[in-house]
Design a protein around this motif. Structure first.
Motif, PDB file in Angstrom:
ATOM      1  N   UNK A 158       0.819  -1.209   0.000  1.00 15.65           N
ATOM      2  CA  UNK A 158       0.000   0.000   0.000  1.00 15.65           C
ATOM      3  C   UNK A 158       0.853   1.259   0.000  1.00 15.65           C
ATOM      4  N   UNK A 159       2.146   1.091   0.293  1.00 22.50           N
ATOM      5  CA  UNK A 159       3.046   2.241   0.345  1.00 22.50           C
ATOM      6  C   UNK A 159       3.959   2.236  -0.872  1.00 22.50           C
ATOM      7  N   UNK A 160       4.107   3.395  -1.530  1.00 23.76           N
ATOM      8  CA  UNK A 160       5.021   3.467  -2.677  1.00 23.76           C
ATOM      9  C   UNK A 160       6.470   3.326  -2.240  1.00 23.76           C
ATOM     10  N   UNK A 161       7.324   2.889  -3.153  1.00 22.68           N
ATOM     11  CA  UNK A 161       8.741   2.705  -2.877  1.00 22.68           C
ATOM     12  C   UNK A 161       9.556   3.577  -3.823  1.00 22.68           C
ATOM     13  N   UNK A 162      10.506   4.285  -3.254  1.00 22.87           N
ATOM     14  CA  UNK A 162      11.433   5.084  -4.069  1.00 22.87           C
ATOM     15  C   UNK A 162      12.594   4.172  -4.465  1.00 22.87           C
ATOM     16  N   UNK A 163      12.585   3.706  -5.713  1.00 25.42           N
ATOM     17  CA  UNK A 163      13.623   2.779  -6.154  1.00 25.42           C
ATOM     18  C   UNK A 163      14.931   3.496  -6.428  1.00 25.42           C
ATOM     19  N   UNK A 164      14.899   4.824  -6.485  1.00 24.03           N
ATOM     20  CA  UNK A 164      16.118   5.583  -6.746  1.00 24.03           C
ATOM     21  C   UNK A 164      16.478   5.615  -8.218  1.00 24.03           C
ATOM     22  N   UNK A 165      17.691   6.060  -8.505  1.00 21.59           N
ATOM     23  CA  UNK A 165      18.198   6.136  -9.890  1.00 21.59           C
ATOM     24  C   UNK A 165      19.556   5.479  -9.965  1.00 21.59           C
ATOM     25  N   UNK A 166      19.821   4.868 -11.091  1.00 23.60           N
ATOM     26  CA  UNK A 166      21.111   4.196 -11.282  1.00 23.60           C
ATOM     27  C   UNK A 166      22.205   5.230 -11.491  1.00 23.60           C
ATOM     28  N   UNK A 167      23.338   5.033 -10.831  1.00 24.28           N
ATOM     29  CA  UNK A 167      24.459   5.966 -10.993  1.00 24.28           C
ATOM     30  C   UNK A 167      25.316   5.595 -12.191  1.00 24.28           C
ATOM     31  N   UNK A 168      25.091   4.437 -12.783  1.00 22.50           N
ATOM     32  CA  UNK A 168      25.892   3.989 -13.924  1.00 22.50           C
ATOM     33  C   UNK A 168      25.176   2.848 -14.627  1.00 22.50           C
ATOM     34  N   UNK A 169      25.593   2.541 -15.857  1.00 26.00           N
ATOM     35  CA  UNK A 169      25.021   1.375 -16.544  1.00 26.00           C
ATOM     36  C   UNK A 169      25.247   0.079 -15.754  1.00 26.00           C
ATOM     37  N   UNK A 170      26.363  -0.017 -15.025  1.00 17.44           N
ATOM     38  CA  UNK A 170      26.630  -1.208 -14.221  1.00 17.44           C
ATOM     39  C   UNK A 170      25.578  -1.356 -13.126  1.00 17.44           C
ATOM     40  N   UNK A 171      25.288  -0.241 -12.439  1.00 20.45           N
ATOM     41  CA  UNK A 171      24.282  -0.283 -11.368  1.00 20.45           C
ATOM     42  C   UNK A 171      22.918  -0.690 -11.927  1.00 20.45           C
ATOM     43  N   UNK A 172      22.587  -0.165 -13.099  1.00 18.78           N
ATOM     44  CA  UNK A 172      21.310  -0.492 -13.712  1.00 18.78           C
ATOM     45  C   UNK A 172      21.224  -1.975 -14.050  1.00 18.78           C
ATOM     46  N   UNK A 173      22.323  -2.518 -14.569  1.00 17.69           N
ATOM     47  CA  UNK A 173      22.331  -3.921 -14.956  1.00 17.69           C
ATOM     48  C   UNK A 173      22.276  -4.836 -13.725  1.00 17.69           C
ATOM     49  N   UNK A 174      22.988  -4.457 -12.676  1.00 22.01           N
ATOM     50  CA  UNK A 174      22.969  -5.249 -11.442  1.00 22.01           C
ATOM     51  C   UNK A 174      21.547  -5.313 -10.897  1.00 22.01           C
TER      52      UNK A 174
END
Length: 437
Positions: free
Chosen positions: A208-224
């Protein structure tokens, strides 16, 4: 006395009534009397007991009032301390509520006065059979559903917060006919759900509560983040599939778990991926070793992400080559790697020594020794004083089969006793090792 009890068990025609036709208090009175007979001094005088004991001895027997009581009980009532046969079964039981429950299950005419006692007692079936309370309050179900089906039906309805009453008794009876003779909980859950008697399982309140997933600092972080989230979802769904196949969960529970796994996938944050990305940027070898220098069963998604984004392989490699790959990833030569590992080993040894010293100090602090002038010292104070006085060598010697320890000074015969049991030996070793380092 048993004759008097039995008189209350007879109907107008002089026939002994069944257990379920007798009020619970009267039934329990019979077995309470049998229990009293286990303590004959409550019923007989000392002279009576002595006389009965002598008479029994002359016949080559022992006088046991409880045995005589049960023997007489069996003769008068047709059953002993274990009780009569349960209605519809060959099993015997002395608990009144069990007989009432199975009588209702067979739709026998249990007297209302008997049922009223149970209606007034919400704890009557606390020790089972738990489904009997439903038959007490919902007569429409008496004789309608076999016990092996009724039990899980009542359990599923109760655990889902649903009431069983006259309004749904008919549909429950019809639905129960769709079940196997001895259905499991998952099967009953699915049948009741398919017929609208229980609802879909609600999602946990966290959704019921939204989650702040944040933003990737790099393509590596996004892929992980992507690969880890995919892996977590895949494992959760595979486990749910396995549990369903083994019959441990219902299809309703299976859908619930899969729905949660899919929703959790979208709520996975970039925190872990960003942490690994920053560790790579900062050449934080220690953190990268914790994640990447592990067996293939661990952190597979993270290793795949590094290979896909940076082209460095960590899966399917020997331990030494895998560890070297981590250092190369951070730009370390073999000489720099060797220096880093020496420093890391030294730091670990120091941390371990500090930890050992702390543990030994805490244990030794609970010990008590006699100091000069009869002063009471803790084990820590005892060791510290001895070492400050120059007793800096730990000597061991045997006295019989026991190995003893002491702090000695040079070649002196005087010594300060140590003990492995009270922690002073470990504390002395830790202190001396620290001083030597």
């Amino acid at each position: 006395m048993l004759d008097e009890v039995r008189a209350g068990f007879l109907d107008e025609q002089g026939t002994q009534r069944e257990a379920w036709q007798i009020r619970a208090a009267d039934w329990d009175g019979l077995f309470q009397f049998v229990d009293v007979c286990r303590k004959p001094h409550l019923l007989l005088s000392t002279n009576q007991i002595d006389a009965a004991t002598s008479e029994a001895r002359e016949r080559g027997r022992r006088f046991m009032l409880s045995d005589l009581c049960i023997e007489t009980m069996t003769h008068l009532f047709g059953f002993g301390y274990c009780g009569p046969a349960i209605p519809g079964t060959r099993d015997v039981n002395s608990r009144h509520e069990v007989h009432v429950a199975h009588a209702l299950l067979a739709n026998l005419a249990v007297p209302e006065v008997v049922l009223d006692d149970y209606r007034r007692d919400p704890e009557a079936f606390r020790y089972g059979p738990y489904w009997a309370q439903t038959l007490i309050h919902v007569p429409e179900l008496r004789g309608a559903i076999p016990g092996a089906r009724l039990e899980p039906v009542v359990s599923v309805m109760k655990h889902n917060g649903k009431t069983i009453d006259a309004q749904n008794a008919d549909i429950l009876t019809m639905v129960a006919r769709l079940l196997l003779d001895r259905p499991g909980y998952p099967e009953v859950e699915d049948v009741l759900h398919a017929n609208g008697l229980i609802d879909d399982l609600p999602l946990p309140a966290t959704f019921d509560q939204p989650v702040d997933v944040g933003e990737a600092v790099s393509p590596l972080a996004k892929r992980v983040r992507e690969l880890v989230a995919d892996s977590v979802r895949k494992r959760a769904i595979e486990y749910a599939d396995k549990e369903l196949t083994l019959g441990r969960i219902s299809r309703r529970m299976h859908r619930h778990r899969c729905n949660i796994a899919r929703l959790e996938h979208g709520r996975h944050t970039f925190a872990y991926g960003n942490r690994l990305s920053r560790a790579f940027d900062e050449r934080n070898v220690g953190l990268l070793l914790e994640v990447l220098d592990t067996s293939d069963e661990h952190n597979r998604s993270s290793k795949k992400a590094f290979q896909k984004v940076l082209g460095v392989k960590f899966l399917g490699m020997r331990a030494a080559a895998r560890r070297r790959a981590v250092f190369q990833l951070c730009g370390y030569s073999e000489e720099e790697q060797a220096r880093w590992e020496r420093d890391a080993a030294q730091a670990k040894a120091e941390r371990d020594a500090e930890h050992d010293l702390k543990d030994a100090r805490e244990t030794a602090a609970r010990a008590r020794y006699a100091g000069p002038g009869g002063v009471r010292l803790t084990g820590v104070e005892h060791v510290d004083r001895a070492i400050s006085d120059g007793y800096c060598t730990i000597h061991s010697y045997r006295r019989g089969a026991i190995l003893n320890y002491a702090l000695v000074r040079g070649n002196e015969t005087a010594a300060r006793r140590l003990s492995a049991k009270d922690g002073t030996l470990a504390y002395a070793r830790a202190v001396l090792e620290r001083r030597a380092a």
